[in-house]
Scaffold this motif. Structure first.
Motif, PDB file in Angstrom:
ATOM      1  N   SER A   1      14.522 -65.916 -10.175  1.00  0.00           N
ATOM      2  CA  SER A   1      15.718 -65.822 -10.670  1.00  0.00           C
ATOM      3  C   SER A   1      15.769 -65.425 -12.155  1.00  0.00           C
ATOM      4  CB  SER A   1      16.089 -66.574  -9.597  1.00  0.00           C
ATOM      5  OG  SER A   1      16.128 -68.114 -10.916  1.00  0.00           O
TER       6      SER A   1
ATOM      7  N   TYR B   1       3.830 -69.236  -5.214  1.00  0.00           N
ATOM      8  CA  TYR B   1       3.621 -68.404  -6.453  1.00  0.00           C
ATOM      9  C   TYR B   1       1.989 -67.794  -6.828  1.00  0.00           C
ATOM     10  CZ  TYR B   1       7.870 -71.169  -7.508  1.00  0.00           C
ATOM     11  OH  TYR B   1       9.458 -71.704  -7.240  1.00  0.00           O
TER      12      TYR B   1
ATOM     13  N   PRO C   1       6.830 -60.748 -14.602  1.00  0.00           N
ATOM     14  CA  PRO C   1       6.084 -60.131 -15.584  1.00  0.00           C
ATOM     15  C   PRO C   1       4.193 -60.280 -15.414  1.00  0.00           C
ATOM     16  CG  PRO C   1       7.602 -61.807 -16.457  1.00  0.00           C
ATOM     17  CD  PRO C   1       7.274 -61.841 -15.544  1.00  0.00           C
TER      18      PRO C   1
HETATM   19  C1  LIG Z   1      11.199 -68.867  -4.944  1.00  0.00           C
HETATM   20  C2  LIG Z   1      10.257 -67.071  -5.912  1.00  0.00           C
HETATM   21  C3  LIG Z   1      10.468 -68.027  -7.356  1.00  0.00           C
HETATM   22  C4  LIG Z   1      10.329 -67.526  -7.868  1.00  0.00           C
HETATM   23  N1  LIG Z   1      10.825 -66.818  -9.503  1.00  0.00           N
HETATM   24  C5  LIG Z   1      10.320 -66.511 -10.465  1.00  0.00           C
HETATM   25  C6  LIG Z   1      11.092 -66.476 -11.952  1.00  0.00           C
HETATM   26  O1  LIG Z   1      12.071 -66.999 -11.509  1.00  0.00           O
HETATM   27  N2  LIG Z   1      10.629 -65.538 -12.039  1.00  0.00           N
HETATM   28  C7  LIG Z   1       9.583 -65.096 -12.573  1.00  0.00           C
HETATM   29  O2  LIG Z   1       9.028 -64.235 -13.410  1.00  0.00           O
HETATM   30  N3  LIG Z   1       9.139 -65.268 -10.977  1.00  0.00           N
HETATM   31  C8  LIG Z   1       9.408 -65.826  -9.997  1.00  0.00           C
HETATM   32  N4  LIG Z   1       8.857 -66.132  -9.316  1.00  0.00           N
HETATM   33  C9  LIG Z   1       6.818 -65.198  -8.913  1.00  0.00           C
HETATM   34  C10 LIG Z   1       7.109 -64.008  -8.299  1.00  0.00           C
HETATM   35  O3  LIG Z   1       8.214 -64.077  -8.006  1.00  0.00           O
HETATM   36  C11 LIG Z   1       6.231 -63.489  -7.980  1.00  0.00           C
HETATM   37  O4  LIG Z   1       4.704 -64.015  -8.874  1.00  0.00           O
HETATM   38  C12 LIG Z   1       5.723 -62.064  -7.980  1.00  0.00           C
HETATM   39  O5  LIG Z   1       6.824 -61.510  -7.460  1.00  0.00           O
HETATM   40  C13 LIG Z   1       5.043 -61.377  -6.925  1.00  0.00           C
HETATM   41  O6  LIG Z   1       4.466 -60.340  -6.750  1.00  0.00           O
HETATM   42  P1  LIG Z   1       3.191 -59.516  -5.849  1.00  0.00           P
HETATM   43  O7  LIG Z   1       3.489 -58.114  -6.287  1.00  0.00           O
HETATM   44  O8  LIG Z   1       2.280 -59.481  -6.932  1.00  0.00           O
HETATM   45  O9  LIG Z   1       3.170 -60.510  -4.582  1.00  0.00           O
HETATM   46  P2  LIG Z   1       3.830 -60.017  -3.445  1.00  0.00           P
HETATM   47  O10 LIG Z   1       5.706 -60.473  -4.434  1.00  0.00           O
HETATM   48  O11 LIG Z   1       3.752 -60.626  -2.326  1.00  0.00           O
HETATM   49  O12 LIG Z   1       4.177 -58.665  -2.980  1.00  0.00           O
HETATM   50  C14 LIG Z   1       3.420 -58.359  -1.961  1.00  0.00           C
HETATM   51  C15 LIG Z   1       3.777 -57.289  -0.936  1.00  0.00           C
HETATM   52  O13 LIG Z   1       2.575 -57.265   0.507  1.00  0.00           O
HETATM   53  C16 LIG Z   1       2.663 -57.058   1.446  1.00  0.00           C
HETATM   54  N5  LIG Z   1       2.207 -57.152   2.185  1.00  0.00           N
HETATM   55  C17 LIG Z   1       1.497 -57.893   2.628  1.00  0.00           C
HETATM   56  N6  LIG Z   1       1.007 -58.291   3.426  1.00  0.00           N
HETATM   57  C18 LIG Z   1       0.763 -56.725   3.691  1.00  0.00           C
HETATM   58  C19 LIG Z   1      -0.286 -56.418   5.100  1.00  0.00           C
HETATM   59  N7  LIG Z   1      -0.760 -57.520   6.167  1.00  0.00           N
HETATM   60  N8  LIG Z   1       0.157 -55.040   4.815  1.00  0.00           N
HETATM   61  C20 LIG Z   1       0.829 -53.760   4.414  1.00  0.00           C
HETATM   62  N9  LIG Z   1       1.854 -54.780   3.014  1.00  0.00           N
HETATM   63  C21 LIG Z   1       1.415 -56.256   2.791  1.00  0.00           C
HETATM   64  C22 LIG Z   1       4.211 -57.953   0.707  1.00  0.00           C
HETATM   65  O14 LIG Z   1       4.881 -57.881   1.641  1.00  0.00           O
HETATM   66  C23 LIG Z   1       4.775 -57.580  -0.184  1.00  0.00           C
HETATM   67  O15 LIG Z   1       6.082 -56.771  -0.126  1.00  0.00           O
HETATM   68  C24 LIG Z   1       8.993 -66.688  -7.752  1.00  0.00           C
HETATM   69  C25 LIG Z   1       8.575 -66.161  -7.021  1.00  0.00           C
HETATM   70  C26 LIG Z   1       9.083 -67.182  -5.604  1.00  0.00           C
HETATM   71  C27 LIG Z   1       9.118 -67.052  -4.096  1.00  0.00           C
END
Ligand SMILES: Cc1cc2nc3c(=O)[nH]c(=O)nc-3n(C[C@H](O)[C@H](O)[C@H](O)COP(=O)(O)OP(=O)(O)OC[C@H]3O[C@@H](n4cnc5c(N)ncnc54)[C@H](O)[C@@H]3O)c2cc1C
Length: 489
Positions: A56, A434, A472
């Motif tokens: 958020s 996170y 970010p």
């Molecule tokens: C409640 C919450 C609040 C947050 N607040 C903030 C904030 O205010 N500001 C900020 O900057 N960050 C915030 N964060 C952190 C931020 O959202 C994350 O660090 C970031 O979105 C992570 O991105 P990612 O691509 O690493 O992982 P993810 O977003 O988890 O992406 C991984 C993807 O892989 C997919 N996946 C998993 N397993 C498989 C599989 N076997 N096959 C195919 N697909 C698969 C998942 O479905 C998912 O779509 C928050 C996170 C949460 C949970």
């Protein structure tokens, strides 16, 4: 023939890696297990409300802008940003709130009312923090963390030494300020890194620079607008997204992944980028002989917290709430210990409430309020409906008491989300929200490596590898891994 890249997961890191690779001529397919993109930043609609499910806070607008600029675009081509003022409000109890002004002169004034001389201290602190932000963002966060040699240029070494990598943030901040409220306000951004100030290098005062100087922003329509914009850009670069594709298995030959298999389909690959949770991909999908790390290694990692979340639709406008509200009306250390040292459901938790409908009428029906309540909690705990309900009552009663209004009778939509959902939806290790905490022992080359040491064409990206958790850093992680692939191939 263009090389085929398969990216697993359509979170920020996966989309960023996919777009960067497509831009360099790769034929990229993203396989996502859920039916919509965004991963932890998905959104859903119910009863006329639109809820962001995860992030958020829009911090570090420069990182987003730089990302879009790489492709000749600007964030404003995809969404409209608004700077929030106040940036956020911290509540220390009933009638004891600190609204943090966006403008620096007003913040200096606020500091001075709390502690004499603290505005000058803030100026000095920010000067150092600005230096860390600039060096950190220009030279450190884009490092792949594959070798110490990346940090071995004399100039960079000197910079690193000046950046307080080996001093804790907790110690550092106390050289500048004494007032309890100022300390809490300044330590709050560290919580984004998934660790307590005692275990976080003072290098991360760069987060205060991001908070105070660069500001808190909001993309109108909600945080998911960023995802929509990034997917549009990715598709323009030629990326194909396929949803409802849960990757289950790799066909490996000559230490290379030849094929990525989901529950229904098979995809040929020259290179594979794992954007799903690192632990899931390597401990649950890769056969043991091909894993970088052992189960023990993962058990010993300090995970960032999980969260208990409530998405609430309220059929009236609420008073005493700004867009971001931190409820620091309890001591943080006992709660922190129950997250990190002695993992258990908290005795007396701190919590956070976002009310995006204060800024954005599009996320709630007219006259209604959209609330997102978050309580940080240790990963790996038992998660039952009874426990969720117990904390719902605790948080709601405190919210009602502190803001002095009746809310319960006005809830027309309610949904909870915690460990079980993180595991089911994202294959999250211990139901983490996170990723991996940014402690000193889990920084740069000490993070799980972005490159498999056993499989020649497998890379990892996302919040469990460099540079760390947050939107970010996840965007940057995708760019870093794409750059490494280009170098290696
Ligand atoms: C409640 C919450 C609040 C947050 N607040 C903030 C904030 O205010 N500001 C900020 O900057 N960050 C915030 N964060 C952190 C931020 O959202 C994350 O660090 C970031 O979105 C992570 O991105 P990612 O691509 O690493 O992982 P993810 O977003 O988890 O992406 C991984 C993807 O892989 C997919 N996946 C998993 N397993 C498989 C599989 N076997 N096959 C195919 N697909 C698969 C998942 O479905 C998912 O779509 C928050 C996170 C949460 C949970």
């Amino acid at each position: 023939m263009n090389k085929k890249a398969i990216v697993i997961g359509a979170g920020f890191a996966g989309i960023s890696a996919a777009t960067t690779l497509a831009n360099k001529g790769y034929q990229v397919t993203v396989l996502e297990k859920n039916e919509t993109p965004g991963g932890r930043a998905r959104a859903f609609s119910a009863e006329g409300f639109t809820f962001d499910m995860g992030p958020s806070w829009y911090w570090m607008p420069d990182v987003f802008e730089q990302y879009f600029n790489t492709f000749g675009k600007s964030a404003s081509d995809y969404y409209t940003l608004r700077r929030l003022d106040p940036s956020y409000t911290i509540s220390f109890g009933k009638n004891d709130n600190l609204a943090i002004p966006a403008a620096l002169p007003a913040l200096f004034q606020l500091f001075e009312t709390l502690e004499k001389g603290s505005s000058k201290a803030l100026e000095n602190f920010l000067e150092q923090a600005a230096y860390k932000y600039q060096v950190g963002m220009r030279q450190l966060v884009y490092k792949p963390g594959r070798s110490l040699l990346e940090f071995s240029s004399p100039g960079l070494l000197l910079d690193v030494l000046r950046m307080d990598v080996f001093v804790s943030f907790h110690k550092h901040i106390r050289k500048f300020f004494r007032h309890k409220k100022i300390l809490q306000l300044m330590e709050f951004p560290i919580l984004f890194l998934g660790a307590v100030p005692q275990n976080t290098p003072a290098l991360y005062s760069l987060m205060n620079y991001a908070d105070i100087k660069l500001g808190t922003w909001y993309p109108m329509g909600g945080m998911h607008e960023i995802v929509k914009g990034m997917v549009r850009l990715a598709e323009d670069q030629g990326v194909t997204f396929i949803y409802n594709q849960n990757v289950k298995h790799f066909r490996i030959l000559d230490d290379k992944i030849q094929q990525v298999n989901t529950q229904t389909d098979s995809f040929e690959a020259d290179v594979v980028v794992g954007g799903a949770d690192y632990h899931h991909l390597e401990q649950q999908i890769l056969p043991p002989a091909y894993r970088n790390y052992s189960a023990k290694y993962w058990e010993e990692r300090t995970m960032a917290p999980s969260s208990l979340l409530f998405y609430l639709g309220i059929n009236k406008k609420l008073k005493e709430l700004t867009h971001h509200n931190l409820f620091f009306d309890r001591d943080f250390m006992p709660h922190a210990k129950e997250i990190y040292e002695n993992p258990q459901w908290p005795t007396d938790p701190l919590f956070y409430v976002s009310a995006p409908s204060v800024t954005d009428p599009s996320v709630a029906p007219e006259g209604c309020e959209n609330l997102f309540m978050l309580m940080p909690v240790a990963p790996g705990l038992e998660d039952t409906e009874e426990i969720r309900e117990k904390y719902f009552n605790i948080l709601l009663e405190r919210l009602e008491h502190i803001t002095g209004q009746e809310i319960r009778q006005h809830i027309i939509f309610k949904k909870s989300y915690a460990h079980r959902n993180f595991e089911q939806d994202y294959n999250a290790f211990k139901g983490n929200a996170y990723g991996l905490a940014n402690t000193l022992k889990q920084t740069a080359i000490l993070k799980p490596s972005i490159k498999s040491s056993k499989i020649k064409n497998l890379y990892f990206t996302g919040q469990l590898t460099v540079p760390g958790p947050g939107v970010p850093p996840s965007l940057i992680s995708g760019q870093v891994v794409a750059a490494e692939i280009m170098k290696d191939f």
